[in-house]
Scaffold this active site. Structure first.
Site, PDB file in Angstrom:
ATOM      1  N   TYR A 258       0.821  -1.220   0.000  1.00 39.28           N
ATOM      2  CA  TYR A 258       0.000   0.000   0.000  1.00 39.28           C
ATOM      3  C   TYR A 258       0.854   1.270   0.000  1.00 39.28           C
ATOM      4  CZ  TYR A 258      -3.685  -3.229   1.648  1.00 39.28           C
ATOM      5  OH  TYR A 258      -4.564  -4.284   1.798  1.00 39.28           O
TER       6      TYR A 258
ATOM      7  N   LEU B 202     -17.712  -4.379   3.268  1.00 36.72           N
ATOM      8  CA  LEU B 202     -18.980  -3.713   2.939  1.00 36.72           C
ATOM      9  C   LEU B 202     -19.593  -4.296   1.663  1.00 36.72           C
ATOM     10  CD1 LEU B 202     -17.881  -0.063   3.806  1.00 36.72           C
ATOM     11  CD2 LEU B 202     -19.227  -1.641   5.214  1.00 36.72           C
TER      12      LEU B 202
ATOM     13  N   ILE C 189     -12.436  -5.191   8.634  1.00 40.46           N
ATOM     14  CA  ILE C 189     -11.553  -4.007   8.598  1.00 40.46           C
ATOM     15  C   ILE C 189     -12.022  -3.009   7.539  1.00 40.46           C
ATOM     16  CG2 ILE C 189      -9.468  -4.993   9.620  1.00 40.46           C
ATOM     17  CD1 ILE C 189      -8.554  -5.653   6.674  1.00 40.46           C
TER      18      ILE C 189
ATOM     19  N   LYS D  92     -12.550   0.264   5.502  1.00 43.82           N
ATOM     20  CA  LYS D  92     -11.717   1.458   5.321  1.00 43.82           C
ATOM     21  C   LYS D  92     -12.620   2.677   5.147  1.00 43.82           C
ATOM     22  CE  LYS D  92     -10.123   4.703   2.369  1.00 43.82           C
ATOM     23  NZ  LYS D  92     -10.869   5.497   1.364  1.00 43.82           N
ATOM     24  N   SER D  93     -12.340   3.722   5.902  1.00 48.82           N
ATOM     25  CA  SER D  93     -12.923   5.016   5.573  1.00 48.82           C
ATOM     26  C   SER D  93     -11.969   6.113   5.982  1.00 48.82           C
ATOM     27  CB  SER D  93     -14.282   5.242   6.247  1.00 48.82           C
ATOM     28  OG  SER D  93     -14.781   6.506   5.812  1.00 48.82           O
TER      29      SER D  93
ATOM     30  N   ARG E 130     -18.012   8.081   9.025  1.00 51.08           N
ATOM     31  CA  ARG E 130     -18.168   6.685   8.590  1.00 51.08           C
ATOM     32  C   ARG E 130     -17.365   5.720   9.455  1.00 51.08           C
ATOM     33  NH1 ARG E 130     -17.827   7.358   2.010  1.00 51.08           N
ATOM     34  NH2 ARG E 130     -19.989   7.980   1.682  1.00 51.08           N
TER      35      ARG E 130
ATOM     36  N   ASN F 182     -19.152   2.665  11.242  1.00 51.35           N
ATOM     37  CA  ASN F 182     -18.713   1.285  10.994  1.00 51.35           C
ATOM     38  C   ASN F 182     -18.376   0.530  12.277  1.00 51.35           C
ATOM     39  OD1 ASN F 182     -19.032   1.806   8.287  1.00 51.35           O
ATOM     40  ND2 ASN F 182     -16.856   2.168   7.871  1.00 51.35           N
TER      41      ASN F 182
HETATM   42  P1  NAP Z   1     -14.362  -1.574   2.151  1.00 52.76           P
HETATM   43  O1  NAP Z   1     -13.755  -1.260   3.457  1.00 52.76           O
HETATM   44  O2  NAP Z   1     -15.441  -2.589   2.113  1.00 52.76           O
HETATM   45  O3  NAP Z   1     -14.961  -0.265   1.482  1.00 52.76           O
HETATM   46  C1  NAP Z   1     -14.231   0.948   1.458  1.00 52.76           C
HETATM   47  C2  NAP Z   1     -15.009   1.945   0.611  1.00 52.76           C
HETATM   48  O4  NAP Z   1     -16.304   2.175   1.173  1.00 52.76           O
HETATM   49  C3  NAP Z   1     -14.338   3.284   0.514  1.00 52.76           C
HETATM   50  O5  NAP Z   1     -14.615   3.804  -0.763  1.00 52.76           O
HETATM   51  C4  NAP Z   1     -15.028   4.116   1.598  1.00 52.76           C
HETATM   52  O6  NAP Z   1     -15.028   5.469   1.214  1.00 52.76           O
HETATM   53  C5  NAP Z   1     -16.426   3.530   1.583  1.00 52.76           C
HETATM   54  N1  NAP Z   1     -17.065   3.488   2.914  1.00 52.76           N
HETATM   55  C6  NAP Z   1     -16.513   3.140   4.097  1.00 52.76           C
HETATM   56  N2  NAP Z   1     -17.405   3.171   5.087  1.00 52.76           N
HETATM   57  C7  NAP Z   1     -18.583   3.544   4.523  1.00 52.76           C
HETATM   58  C8  NAP Z   1     -19.895   3.759   5.026  1.00 52.76           C
HETATM   59  N3  NAP Z   1     -20.162   3.584   6.320  1.00 52.76           N
HETATM   60  N4  NAP Z   1     -20.865   4.144   4.145  1.00 52.76           N
HETATM   61  C9  NAP Z   1     -20.589   4.316   2.840  1.00 52.76           C
HETATM   62  N5  NAP Z   1     -19.367   4.127   2.295  1.00 52.76           N
HETATM   63  C10 NAP Z   1     -18.376   3.752   3.137  1.00 52.76           C
HETATM   64  O7  NAP Z   1     -13.269  -2.027   1.087  1.00 52.76           O
HETATM   65  P2  NAP Z   1     -11.662  -2.031   1.018  1.00 52.76           P
HETATM   66  O8  NAP Z   1     -11.078  -0.704   1.390  1.00 52.76           O
HETATM   67  O9  NAP Z   1     -11.296  -2.585  -0.293  1.00 52.76           O
HETATM   68  O10 NAP Z   1     -11.241  -3.082   2.140  1.00 52.76           O
HETATM   69  C11 NAP Z   1     -10.985  -2.722   3.467  1.00 52.76           C
HETATM   70  C12 NAP Z   1      -9.523  -2.917   3.812  1.00 52.76           C
HETATM   71  O11 NAP Z   1      -9.157  -4.278   3.600  1.00 52.76           O
HETATM   72  C13 NAP Z   1      -8.550  -2.143   2.933  1.00 52.76           C
HETATM   73  O12 NAP Z   1      -8.458  -0.777   3.279  1.00 52.76           O
HETATM   74  C14 NAP Z   1      -7.275  -2.912   3.180  1.00 52.76           C
HETATM   75  O13 NAP Z   1      -6.706  -2.533   4.423  1.00 52.76           O
HETATM   76  C15 NAP Z   1      -7.787  -4.340   3.226  1.00 52.76           C
HETATM   77  N6  NAP Z   1      -7.695  -5.084   1.938  1.00 52.76           N
HETATM   78  C16 NAP Z   1      -6.931  -6.221   1.900  1.00 52.76           C
HETATM   79  C17 NAP Z   1      -6.807  -6.942   0.723  1.00 52.76           C
HETATM   80  C18 NAP Z   1      -5.962  -8.177   0.694  1.00 52.76           C
HETATM   81  O14 NAP Z   1      -5.680  -8.696  -0.391  1.00 52.76           O
HETATM   82  N7  NAP Z   1      -5.560  -8.686   1.819  1.00 52.76           N
HETATM   83  C19 NAP Z   1      -7.487  -6.518  -0.446  1.00 52.76           C
HETATM   84  C20 NAP Z   1      -8.277  -5.369  -0.369  1.00 52.76           C
HETATM   85  C21 NAP Z   1      -8.392  -4.665   0.828  1.00 52.76           C
HETATM   86  P3  NAP Z   1     -14.529   6.684   2.197  1.00 52.76           P
HETATM   87  O15 NAP Z   1     -13.111   6.418   2.585  1.00 52.76           O
HETATM   88  O16 NAP Z   1     -14.696   7.892   1.334  1.00 52.76           O
HETATM   89  O17 NAP Z   1     -15.476   6.666   3.390  1.00 52.76           O
END
Ligand code: NAP
Length: 279
Positions: free
Chosen positions: A53, A193, A232, A234-235, A240, A244
């Protein structure tokens, strides 16, 4: 400042891990550091980053900026695909520690198994050594399928403490979770999410959210934590982040869980770690 109270679940033989943590993908620079530090000040204690990252320095800065005592935190980072192999893993962990500005990593994961490289078991062996040396508290993996997990155990006699996988009501990973439970491997959900799979706009989800007076995101996260799955989300936005983490004061009933079970697209809809590799 809001004081969140986030319950924990078991990690390894003696550890504990919060059921909700902060994903930090794409949180970087001043704004990213402030967003992460604010989450910590509000009560988040689990952070998820990765060498890939390119924001470990920002995460380290946020930790220092937050003023939260180091021992209260569970800091996760991950070994990048380009660093597989025994010696490379030892060096990569030290480089991550330096970027984070920390003396130990709480949870160190292999980011993807990258099976064509044939080195994930070597990396795992090095990570167990890092744990023996006190540089890592818990050794885990990410995106591993049962056969990859089995190979780690066959070669070392040690199951990983945790497997972080793509998981939401639309990717329930039921078989994989059963395998985890059999071997006391904690399950952690990335992209919890489920926006890519349409979870927030799904009719069942919006109906359950309306009934409980919650958001769709909170329903997806409650579905996970109620089953002992660490999530986990991300926001970069404080509102948010708070939303969460506020999923511990209501419960989904049997009918809600049955309605959410209909969202599962099945294992084939998840990214396949036998073919998807990252470096
Ligand atoms: P996520 O957490 O499911 O979704 C993040 C997205 O949703 C962002 O665009 C965020 O925007 C928005 N969001 C967050 N809370 C919200 C809410 N309450 N209402 C509406 N929208 C909301 O997806 P992700 O970031 O892909 O996954 C989470 C974490 O998992 C990553 O940050 C990373 O640390 C990890 N990850 C690991 C892998 C792996 O291969 N191990 C792959 C992908 C991700 P805003 O920031 O604008 O709120």
């Amino acid at each position: 400042m809001t004081q969140l109270s986030i319950p924990t679940t078991a990690l390894g033989e003696r550890g504990q891990i919060p059921l909700i943590g902060l994903g930090t993908y794409a949180l970087d620079g001043e704004a990213g550091a402030t967003a992460i530090a604010t989450a910590l000040q509000n009560g988040y204690r689990l952070l998820d980053t990765a060498a890939q990252y390119l924001n470990e320095e920002t995460v380290g800065k946020a930790i220092r900026q937050s003023g939260v005592p180091r021992q209260e935190l569970v800091v996760t980072t991950k070994l990048a695909g380009a660093d597989h192999g025994y010696d490379k893993t030892l060096a990569a962990a030290r480089a991550s520690l330096q970027r984070l500005g920390l003396e130990y990593i709480d949870l160190y994961l292999i980011h993807w198994p990258n099976p064509s490289v044939h080195l994930y078991a070597e990396s795992y062996r090095a990570m167990l050594q890092l744990a023996d040396d006190g540089l890592v508290r818990h050794v885990g993996v990410s995106n591993f399928k049962p056969a990859h997990l089995q190979r780690l155990f066959d070669e070392t006699g040690v199951w990983p403490a945790l497997n972080q996988v793509q998981l939401s009501p639309a990717l329930a990973r039921t078989e994989l979770r059963r395998f985890h439970a059999e071997h006391s491997i904690a399950t952690e959900a990335w992209r919890p999410l489920g926006a890519d799979e349409g979870v927030p706009s799904n009719r069942n989800v919006t109906e359950i959210a309306r009934k409980h007076g919650r958001t769709a995101g909170q329903i997806a996260l409650r579905w996970a934590v109620q089953q002992g799955i660490v999530a986990i989300p991300k926001s970069g936005r404080t509102d948010r982040q708070l939303e969460n983490a506020q999923v511990f004061d209501f419960e989904l009933g049997d009918a809600d869980m049955a309605a959410l079970a209909t969202l599962d697209l099945g294992e084939a809809a998840a990214w396949d770690a036998d073919t998807h590799e990252e470096f």
